[in-house]
Design an enzyme around this catalytic site. Sequence first.
Site, PDB file in Angstrom:
ATOM      1  N   ASP A 168       0.857  -1.179   0.000  1.00 24.56           N
ATOM      2  CA  ASP A 168       0.000   0.000   0.000  1.00 24.56           C
ATOM      3  C   ASP A 168       0.894   1.229   0.000  1.00 24.56           C
ATOM      4  O   ASP A 168       2.103   1.134   0.244  1.00 24.56           O
ATOM      5  CB  ASP A 168      -0.908  -0.008   1.242  1.00 24.56           C
ATOM      6  CG  ASP A 168      -1.843   1.193   1.305  1.00 24.56           C
ATOM      7  OD1 ASP A 168      -2.485   1.500   0.277  1.00 24.56           O
ATOM      8  OD2 ASP A 168      -1.923   1.850   2.351  1.00 24.56           O
ATOM      9  N   SER A 169       0.289   2.385  -0.227  1.00 24.18           N
ATOM     10  CA  SER A 169       1.046   3.636  -0.195  1.00 24.18           C
ATOM     11  C   SER A 169       1.459   4.004   1.225  1.00 24.18           C
ATOM     12  O   SER A 169       2.324   4.845   1.418  1.00 24.18           O
ATOM     13  CB  SER A 169       0.211   4.770  -0.796  1.00 24.18           C
ATOM     14  OG  SER A 169      -1.000   4.910  -0.074  1.00 24.18           O
ATOM     15  N   CYS A 174      -4.272  -1.254  -2.077  1.00 21.54           N
ATOM     16  CA  CYS A 174      -4.344   0.187  -2.319  1.00 21.54           C
ATOM     17  C   CYS A 174      -5.309   0.381  -3.484  1.00 21.54           C
ATOM     18  O   CYS A 174      -5.119  -0.226  -4.543  1.00 21.54           O
ATOM     19  CB  CYS A 174      -2.956   0.712  -2.672  1.00 21.54           C
ATOM     20  SG  CYS A 174      -2.911   2.412  -3.290  1.00 21.54           S
ATOM     21  N   GLU A 178      -5.325   8.881  10.173  1.00 22.00           N
ATOM     22  CA  GLU A 178      -3.918   8.802  10.551  1.00 22.00           C
ATOM     23  C   GLU A 178      -3.613   9.593  11.823  1.00 22.00           C
ATOM     24  O   GLU A 178      -2.643   9.308  12.516  1.00 22.00           O
ATOM     25  CB  GLU A 178      -3.034   9.216   9.376  1.00 22.00           C
ATOM     26  CG  GLU A 178      -3.151   8.208   8.232  1.00 22.00           C
ATOM     27  CD  GLU A 178      -2.112   8.357   7.141  1.00 22.00           C
ATOM     28  OE1 GLU A 178      -1.256   9.256   7.237  1.00 22.00           O
ATOM     29  OE2 GLU A 178      -2.144   7.550   6.189  1.00 22.00           O
ATOM     30  N   CYS A 238     -11.516   3.272  -0.073  1.00 18.95           N
ATOM     31  CA  CYS A 238     -10.148   3.613   0.327  1.00 18.95           C
ATOM     32  C   CYS A 238      -9.845   2.745   1.529  1.00 18.95           C
ATOM     33  O   CYS A 238     -10.705   2.559   2.397  1.00 18.95           O
ATOM     34  CB  CYS A 238     -10.046   5.094   0.702  1.00 18.95           C
ATOM     35  SG  CYS A 238      -8.472   5.561   1.486  1.00 18.95           S
ATOM     36  N   HIS A 283      -8.261   3.162   4.151  1.00 24.27           N
ATOM     37  CA  HIS A 283      -8.377   3.806   5.465  1.00 24.27           C
ATOM     38  C   HIS A 283      -9.821   3.787   5.982  1.00 24.27           C
ATOM     39  O   HIS A 283     -10.057   3.800   7.183  1.00 24.27           O
ATOM     40  CB  HIS A 283      -7.940   5.275   5.387  1.00 24.27           C
ATOM     41  CG  HIS A 283      -6.462   5.500   5.325  1.00 24.27           C
ATOM     42  ND1 HIS A 283      -5.713   5.199   4.222  1.00 24.27           N
ATOM     43  CD2 HIS A 283      -5.602   6.020   6.231  1.00 24.27           C
ATOM     44  CE1 HIS A 283      -4.442   5.532   4.440  1.00 24.27           C
ATOM     45  NE2 HIS A 283      -4.346   6.024   5.664  1.00 24.27           N
TER      46      HIS A 283
END
Length: 274
Positions: free
Chosen positions: A14-15, A77, A156, A188, A190
Site C-alpha cells: 500500500d502507499s 491500495c 492517521e 479507500c 483507510h
Amino acid sequence: MNRELAEAPIGVFDSGVGGLTVAREIMRNLPAEHIVYFGDTARLPYGSKSRETILMFSRQIIRFLKTQQVKAIVAACNTASAFALDEISKESDLPMIGVVKPGAQVAAQTTVNGRIGVIGTEGTVGSHFYREFIQDIAPAITVIEKACPLFVPLVEERWIHDTITHQVAERYLSELKEQQVDTLVLGCTHYPLLRSVIGEVMGESVTLVNPAYETAQELKRMLKAKDLANPGSDEKEFPYRFFVSDLAEKFKVFANSILPYDVGMTQKIDIEEY
C-alpha cells in the site's frame, strides 16, 4: 501441493498504513497465512499521482516483494489497484489481486434499488474504476462517486470517534444520502476504520461494503483454486513482517493500534533501489 511454496508468505502493499486494514482481514480470515507488508510511506499519497508514477512505484515494490519469496501479491491500495494492477499482473508470474474488483462485485450483488455510492480518494474517484467495473457487471446500476480526501488524515491522526470527523462525514455524505443510495463502497483502505461513523451518518438502511474484507475472501478463494493455501502446520516465530520506505516508528505505532498482532519491528528500506 508444493508444500514449500504453500508455506511462503503473501506480499501485501500500500502507499502507507491504509492497507493494514487489508492485512488485518487476511490475519482474521486466513490465520495460517504469513504476510510480508510494504508501506510506501516516503511517497504517499498515491491518490494525487499520475498513472505512470503509480505504475513505476508498483513495479519497484513488486521487485522488492519478490526478494522476500512471496507466493502471491495483494495490491492493498485502491489507487494502485485502479491504475496499475492489470498491467503489472501481465508482467509477473505471481498471482495478484487488488481491492477494487472484489468490493465492486459485492456492491453490485448487494444493491436492491440499483443506486450505489462510492467514496474514495480523488485519484480513485477520478479513475471511475469502481463505476466502470460495477456497470460492466450490471449496466443499469447508477453509481454516485464522492471524493473524501480529509478522511485519510483524520484516520492517521486517530481521530476516529472525534466530533470533527463526524461533522466532516456529515458534509461529505449528505449528497449520497440525497441520492438515496442503498449500498456504499468504502473505496479507500483507510475508510473501514471509520465504518462506525460512516454507518451512523448513512443510517441502517444503507449497506456498507468493505473491500478489505472482500479482498481477504477473494484471496482465500484464489489460494485454494491454485493449491497455494498454507496447510498451517509450520510454526514461524514471526509470521508477519513489515517494511516501509520511511517513518518506521510512526508506522509501527499506528499498526499496533489496529492490528490483532503486536508489531515488534518495522524495517525501513530504500525502495528506490528496486
